[in-house]
Motif scaffolding. Structure first.
Motif, PDB file in Angstrom:
ATOM      1  N   VAL A   4      14.627  17.224  32.268  1.00  0.00           N
ATOM      2  CA  VAL A   4      15.045  16.908  33.628  1.00  0.00           C
ATOM      3  C   VAL A   4      14.563  15.424  34.002  1.00  0.00           C
ATOM      4  N   ALA A   5      15.216  14.786  34.463  1.00  0.00           N
ATOM      5  CA  ALA A   5      14.756  13.180  35.037  1.00  0.00           C
ATOM      6  C   ALA A   5      14.768  13.228  36.486  1.00  0.00           C
ATOM      7  N   VAL A   6      13.582  12.807  36.880  1.00  0.00           N
ATOM      8  CA  VAL A   6      13.404  12.782  38.535  1.00  0.00           C
ATOM      9  C   VAL A   6      13.336  11.122  38.809  1.00  0.00           C
ATOM     10  N   ILE A   7      14.463  10.894  39.625  1.00  0.00           N
ATOM     11  CA  ILE A   7      14.534   9.442  39.768  1.00  0.00           C
ATOM     12  C   ILE A   7      14.502   9.269  41.366  1.00  0.00           C
ATOM     13  N   MET A   8      13.393   8.587  41.817  1.00  0.00           N
ATOM     14  CA  MET A   8      13.368   8.005  43.096  1.00  0.00           C
ATOM     15  C   MET A   8      13.947   6.691  43.504  1.00  0.00           C
ATOM     16  N   GLY A   9      14.471   6.609  44.739  1.00  0.00           N
ATOM     17  CA  GLY A   9      15.248   5.403  45.043  1.00  0.00           C
ATOM     18  C   GLY A   9      13.966   4.442  45.229  1.00  0.00           C
ATOM     19  N   SER A  10      12.692   5.066  45.675  1.00  0.00           N
ATOM     20  CA  SER A  10      11.661   3.997  46.203  1.00  0.00           C
ATOM     21  C   SER A  10      10.464   4.821  45.990  1.00  0.00           C
ATOM     22  N   ALA A  11       9.627   4.341  45.493  1.00  0.00           N
ATOM     23  CA  ALA A  11       7.931   5.026  45.503  1.00  0.00           C
ATOM     24  C   ALA A  11       7.690   5.643  46.527  1.00  0.00           C
ATOM     25  N   SER A  12       8.078   5.526  47.855  1.00  0.00           N
ATOM     26  CA  SER A  12       7.771   6.129  48.941  1.00  0.00           C
ATOM     27  C   SER A  12       8.388   7.429  48.941  1.00  0.00           C
ATOM     28  N   ASP A  13       9.193   7.814  47.914  1.00  0.00           N
ATOM     29  CA  ASP A  13       9.793   9.154  47.772  1.00  0.00           C
ATOM     30  C   ASP A  13       9.005  10.006  46.949  1.00  0.00           C
ATOM     31  N   LEU A  14       7.908   9.680  46.589  1.00  0.00           N
ATOM     32  CA  LEU A  14       6.901  10.568  45.677  1.00  0.00           C
ATOM     33  C   LEU A  14       6.574  11.492  46.181  1.00  0.00           C
ATOM     34  N   PRO A  15       6.103  11.868  47.462  1.00  0.00           N
ATOM     35  CA  PRO A  15       5.689  13.260  48.078  1.00  0.00           C
ATOM     36  C   PRO A  15       6.701  14.230  47.691  1.00  0.00           C
ATOM     37  N   ILE A  16       7.811  13.878  47.862  1.00  0.00           N
ATOM     38  CA  ILE A  16       9.037  14.950  47.617  1.00  0.00           C
ATOM     39  C   ILE A  16       9.207  14.957  46.115  1.00  0.00           C
ATOM     40  N   ALA A  17       9.235  13.927  45.401  1.00  0.00           N
ATOM     41  CA  ALA A  17       9.340  14.184  43.735  1.00  0.00           C
ATOM     42  C   ALA A  17       8.145  15.001  43.122  1.00  0.00           C
ATOM     43  N   GLU A  18       7.095  14.934  43.905  1.00  0.00           N
ATOM     44  CA  GLU A  18       5.807  15.505  43.486  1.00  0.00           C
ATOM     45  C   GLU A  18       6.225  17.192  43.476  1.00  0.00           C
ATOM     46  N   LYS A  19       6.893  17.521  44.516  1.00  0.00           N
ATOM     47  CA  LYS A  19       7.266  18.793  44.600  1.00  0.00           C
ATOM     48  C   LYS A  19       7.943  19.439  43.688  1.00  0.00           C
ATOM     49  N   ALA A  20       9.160  18.486  43.302  1.00  0.00           N
ATOM     50  CA  ALA A  20       9.989  18.984  42.301  1.00  0.00           C
ATOM     51  C   ALA A  20       9.209  19.067  40.992  1.00  0.00           C
ATOM     52  N   GLU A  32      10.848  13.681  32.957  1.00  0.00           N
ATOM     53  CA  GLU A  32      10.241  12.205  32.994  1.00  0.00           C
ATOM     54  C   GLU A  32      10.814  11.664  34.483  1.00  0.00           C
ATOM     55  N   VAL A  33       9.903  10.713  35.046  1.00  0.00           N
ATOM     56  CA  VAL A  33      10.075  10.410  36.388  1.00  0.00           C
ATOM     57  C   VAL A  33      10.189   8.818  36.483  1.00  0.00           C
ATOM     58  N   HIS A  34      10.999   8.348  37.297  1.00  0.00           N
ATOM     59  CA  HIS A  34      11.575   6.673  37.176  1.00  0.00           C
ATOM     60  C   HIS A  34      11.809   6.481  38.583  1.00  0.00           C
ATOM     61  N   VAL A  35      11.581   5.235  39.081  1.00  0.00           N
ATOM     62  CA  VAL A  35      12.117   4.604  40.263  1.00  0.00           C
ATOM     63  C   VAL A  35      13.157   3.673  39.943  1.00  0.00           C
ATOM     64  N   TYR A  36      14.228   4.024  40.550  1.00  0.00           N
ATOM     65  CA  TYR A  36      15.543   3.017  40.262  1.00  0.00           C
ATOM     66  C   TYR A  36      16.349   3.308  41.529  1.00  0.00           C
ATOM     67  N   SER A  37      16.634   2.112  42.189  1.00  0.00           N
ATOM     68  CA  SER A  37      17.256   1.897  43.541  1.00  0.00           C
ATOM     69  C   SER A  37      18.779   1.548  43.195  1.00  0.00           C
ATOM     70  N   ALA A  38      19.564   2.481  44.081  1.00  0.00           N
ATOM     71  CA  ALA A  38      20.967   2.359  43.909  1.00  0.00           C
ATOM     72  C   ALA A  38      21.199   0.609  44.346  1.00  0.00           C
ATOM     73  N   HIS A  39      20.586  -0.104  45.102  1.00  0.00           N
ATOM     74  CA  HIS A  39      21.025  -1.020  45.927  1.00  0.00           C
ATOM     75  C   HIS A  39      19.995  -2.191  45.287  1.00  0.00           C
ATOM     76  N   ARG A  40      18.760  -1.957  44.990  1.00  0.00           N
ATOM     77  CA  ARG A  40      17.956  -2.938  44.577  1.00  0.00           C
ATOM     78  C   ARG A  40      17.925  -2.993  42.982  1.00  0.00           C
ATOM     79  N   THR A  41      18.266  -2.156  42.312  1.00  0.00           N
ATOM     80  CA  THR A  41      18.327  -2.065  40.834  1.00  0.00           C
ATOM     81  C   THR A  41      19.444  -1.373  40.311  1.00  0.00           C
ATOM     82  N   PRO A  42      20.472  -1.734  40.736  1.00  0.00           N
ATOM     83  CA  PRO A  42      21.843  -1.093  40.385  1.00  0.00           C
ATOM     84  C   PRO A  42      22.171  -0.965  38.939  1.00  0.00           C
ATOM     85  N   ALA A  43      22.028  -2.043  38.135  1.00  0.00           N
ATOM     86  CA  ALA A  43      22.084  -2.149  36.613  1.00  0.00           C
ATOM     87  C   ALA A  43      21.207  -1.301  35.972  1.00  0.00           C
TER      88      ALA A  43
END
Length: 164
Positions: A4-20, A32-43
């Motif tokens: 399962v990949a857990v992808i956050m739009g921002s590192a500030s989402d980590l508290p919710i990601a940690e629950k998952a 695995e866990v990553h930070v990718y933004s739909a708007h800041r890192t769309p590619a």
């Protein structure tokens, strides 16, 4: 077992990601866990989604607040299940993120969890994986049994205290 990949739009989402993450770990589900933004890192977000299945990922959990387009962007580039977790991250109490997550166009589905619903997203991802993983199905059944026992024990204590 696939991951399962857990992808956050921002590192500030980590508290919710940690629950998952905690729930996935308790079920021994690889992730695995990553930070990718739909708007800041769309590619990068699109590239990750396009390659996810080839990289052993069966389900993606996408966590984002405000406009919350991350789950939709990932879903537009992958055919594996995408689970969106809207985050309470603005003055609108997370309703903006919830609506952005659930209002997907026909043909590009995203499963939407409750606002800040990290634990349920992990359980839902595990349920998807359990379709081909009997041991994981047994762990999910045990989790449900434990929840039932906990509620019944709470009921017993309340009844003892108040039902005289």
């Amino acid at each position: 077992m696939k991951k399962v990949a857990v992808i956050m739009g921002s590192a500030s989402d980590l508290p919710i990601a940690e629950k998952a993450i905690e729930q996935l770990e308790s079920l021994d589900v690889p992730y695995e866990v990553h930070v990718y933004s739909a708007h800041r890192t769309p590619a990068e977000a699109a590239g990750f989604a396009k390659e996810a299945e080839d990289n052993g990922i069966a389900v993606i959990i996408a966590i984002a607040g405000k406009a919350a387009h991350l789950a939709g962007v990932l879903a537009a580039h992958a055919t594996i299940p995408i689970i969106g977790i809207p985050i309470q991250g603005s003055d609108l109490g997370g309703m903006d993120a919830l609506l952005s997550t659930v209002q997907m166009p026909p043909g590009i589905p995203v499963a939407a969890m409750a606002i800040n619903g990290g634990k349920n997203a992990a359980i839902f991802a595990a349920q998807i994986l359990s379709l081909s993983e009997p041991k994981l199905k047994q762990k999910l059944e045990a989790l449900r049994s434990d929840m039932t026992k906990s509620v019944l024990e709470s009921n017993r204590k309340i009844e003892e205290k108040y039902n005289k």
